[in-house]
Design a protein around this motif. Structure first.
Motif, short mmCIF file in Angstrom:
data_model
loop_
_atom_site.label_atom_id
_atom_site.label_comp_id
_atom_site.label_asym_id
_atom_site.label_seq_id
_atom_site.Cartn_x
_atom_site.Cartn_y
_atom_site.Cartn_z
N ASP A 105 39.55 -34.28 -37.22
CA ASP A 105 38.12 -34.22 -36.88
C ASP A 105 37.36 -33.88 -38.16
N TYR A 106 37.09 -34.92 -38.97
CA TYR A 106 36.45 -34.66 -40.26
C TYR A 106 34.97 -34.29 -40.10
N TYR A 107 34.30 -34.82 -39.08
CA TYR A 107 32.90 -34.40 -38.85
C TYR A 107 32.89 -32.89 -38.57
N GLY A 108 33.72 -32.46 -37.63
CA GLY A 108 33.81 -31.03 -37.32
C GLY A 108 34.29 -30.21 -38.50
N LEU A 133 38.01 -42.69 -47.56
CA LEU A 133 38.20 -41.79 -46.43
C LEU A 133 36.93 -41.73 -45.59
N ASP A 134 35.78 -41.58 -46.26
CA ASP A 134 34.51 -41.54 -45.55
C ASP A 134 34.29 -42.84 -44.78
N GLU A 135 34.62 -43.96 -45.42
CA GLU A 135 34.44 -45.27 -44.75
C GLU A 135 35.41 -45.42 -43.58
N ALA A 136 36.65 -44.96 -43.76
CA ALA A 136 37.64 -45.06 -42.69
C ALA A 136 37.22 -44.23 -41.47
N TYR A 137 36.51 -43.14 -41.72
CA TYR A 137 36.04 -42.28 -40.63
C TYR A 137 34.58 -42.57 -40.29
N MET A 211 38.60 -28.88 -47.78
CA MET A 211 38.63 -29.42 -46.43
C MET A 211 40.02 -29.96 -46.09
N ASN A 212 40.98 -29.69 -46.98
CA ASN A 212 42.38 -30.03 -46.71
C ASN A 212 43.24 -29.19 -47.65
N ARG A 213 43.63 -27.99 -47.17
CA ARG A 213 44.36 -27.05 -48.04
C ARG A 213 45.71 -27.58 -48.49
N VAL A 214 46.25 -28.58 -47.77
CA VAL A 214 47.53 -29.18 -48.18
C VAL A 214 47.42 -29.76 -49.59
N SER A 215 46.21 -30.23 -49.95
CA SER A 215 46.03 -30.86 -51.27
C SER A 215 45.75 -29.82 -52.37
N LEU A 257 40.90 -36.28 -31.62
CA LEU A 257 40.50 -35.65 -32.89
C LEU A 257 41.00 -34.21 -32.91
N LEU A 258 41.79 -33.87 -33.90
CA LEU A 258 42.33 -32.52 -34.01
C LEU A 258 41.52 -31.73 -35.03
N ARG A 259 40.97 -30.61 -34.58
CA ARG A 259 40.16 -29.78 -35.48
C ARG A 259 41.06 -28.77 -36.18
#
Length: 277
Positions: A105-108, A133-137, A211-215, A257-259
């Protein structure tokens, strides 16, 4: 009895080096086993094999369930003989609109991140995001950034930096940062090495939230996504179709969508106490 096989379709070799692809598979494999199925990776190269040939091979092996792994950036759409298969995907591209899908859930995620940095007193926020990524979502990251930037009193958002994942480097980041001078940067791809190269003190001079701690290249504040849960959820969607004997495009597709979870970290200053008048 032998377990029914499902395929995890992936076209990256060695795909195990892609941490997302690997986590999706691991979560999916465990969930499939719990339901009496076996999830097996199937690596393909669309440059060497047509989609029709790929469909025929899968069909000839008696496999009905497919989980479509992450597609390469700029990848043309897959056009399998969809009516033969029960399918779920992690890709939100237009070509997957007829199938069940699981996504972050990238918007969230953007909304959560902006609220967190706002609570810590940051008032001039800049966002860095991969354009693909923005375009894909469906532009949900930049939409959330602009919409919620306007809705928070005293908050300024600088124009987002949209980057190409292959060419993004410190030379791309530095001119944007120096021009717009954000007091906090939020990003999907880790920009801490670029801040270090500019001798920026984090968080003394500037805050950073991932927005993605894995990275992330080191411990920081931001969002922790559960990619194994995404894999497990995709498998559940496929099994649900198989249990209904459904194959082919879904008339009313489900998108789950997973938040992610917010994790505090040393790259932001502490929450500012609210001033009582």
């Amino acid at each position: 009895h032998t377990r029914e096989k499902m395929y995890y379709l992936i076209h990256e070799e060695p795909w195990q080096k892609n941490r997302y692809a690997k986590s999706y598979f691991e979560g999916g494999r465990q969930r499939a086993e719990r339901h009496g199925y076996e999830l097996e990776p199937m690596v393909f190269d669309h440059r060497e094999m047509s989609d029709k040939r790929l469909s025929d091979i899968i069909w000839s092996r008696g496999v009905r369930g497919l989980v479509i792994g992450p597609l390469r950036e700029g990848k043309r759409e897959l056009n399998l003989t969809w009516e033969r298969f029960a399918v779920a995907s992690f890709n939100l591209y237009e070509g997957t609109a007829h199938m069940d899908r699981v996504a972050n859930d990238y918007y969230g995620s953007v909304v959560t991140t902006m609220r967190q940095v706002y609570a810590r007193g940051y008032r001039r926020v800049g966002m860095v995001v991969y354009q693909f990524l923005d375009e894909a979502y469906e532009l949900s990251l930049t939409a959330a950034y602009r919409r919620h930037g306007e809705g928070m009193e005293g908050l300024e958002t600088v124009p987002p930096l949209l980057v190409n994942s292959d060419t993004f480097n410190a030379e791309t980041f530095q001119p944007w940062f120096e021009k717009h001078k954000p007091d906090c940067v939020i990003a999907v791809h880790c920009v801490l090495p670029f801040m270090d190269a500019m001798k920026l003190q984090v968080p003394a001079e500037v805050g950073y939230a991932s927005m993605n701690r894995v990275s992330a290249t080191r411990d920081c504040a931001g969002l922790q996504h559960d990619f194994e849960l995404m894999g497990a959820t995709a498998v559940e969607l496929v099994i649900s179709q198989l249990n209904r004997n459904h194959t082919g495009p879904v008339k009313y597709p489900t998108t789950v969508l997973l938040r992610p979870e917010w994790i505090d970290g040393p790259s932001l200053r502490p929450v500012q106490p609210v001033q009582m008048g």
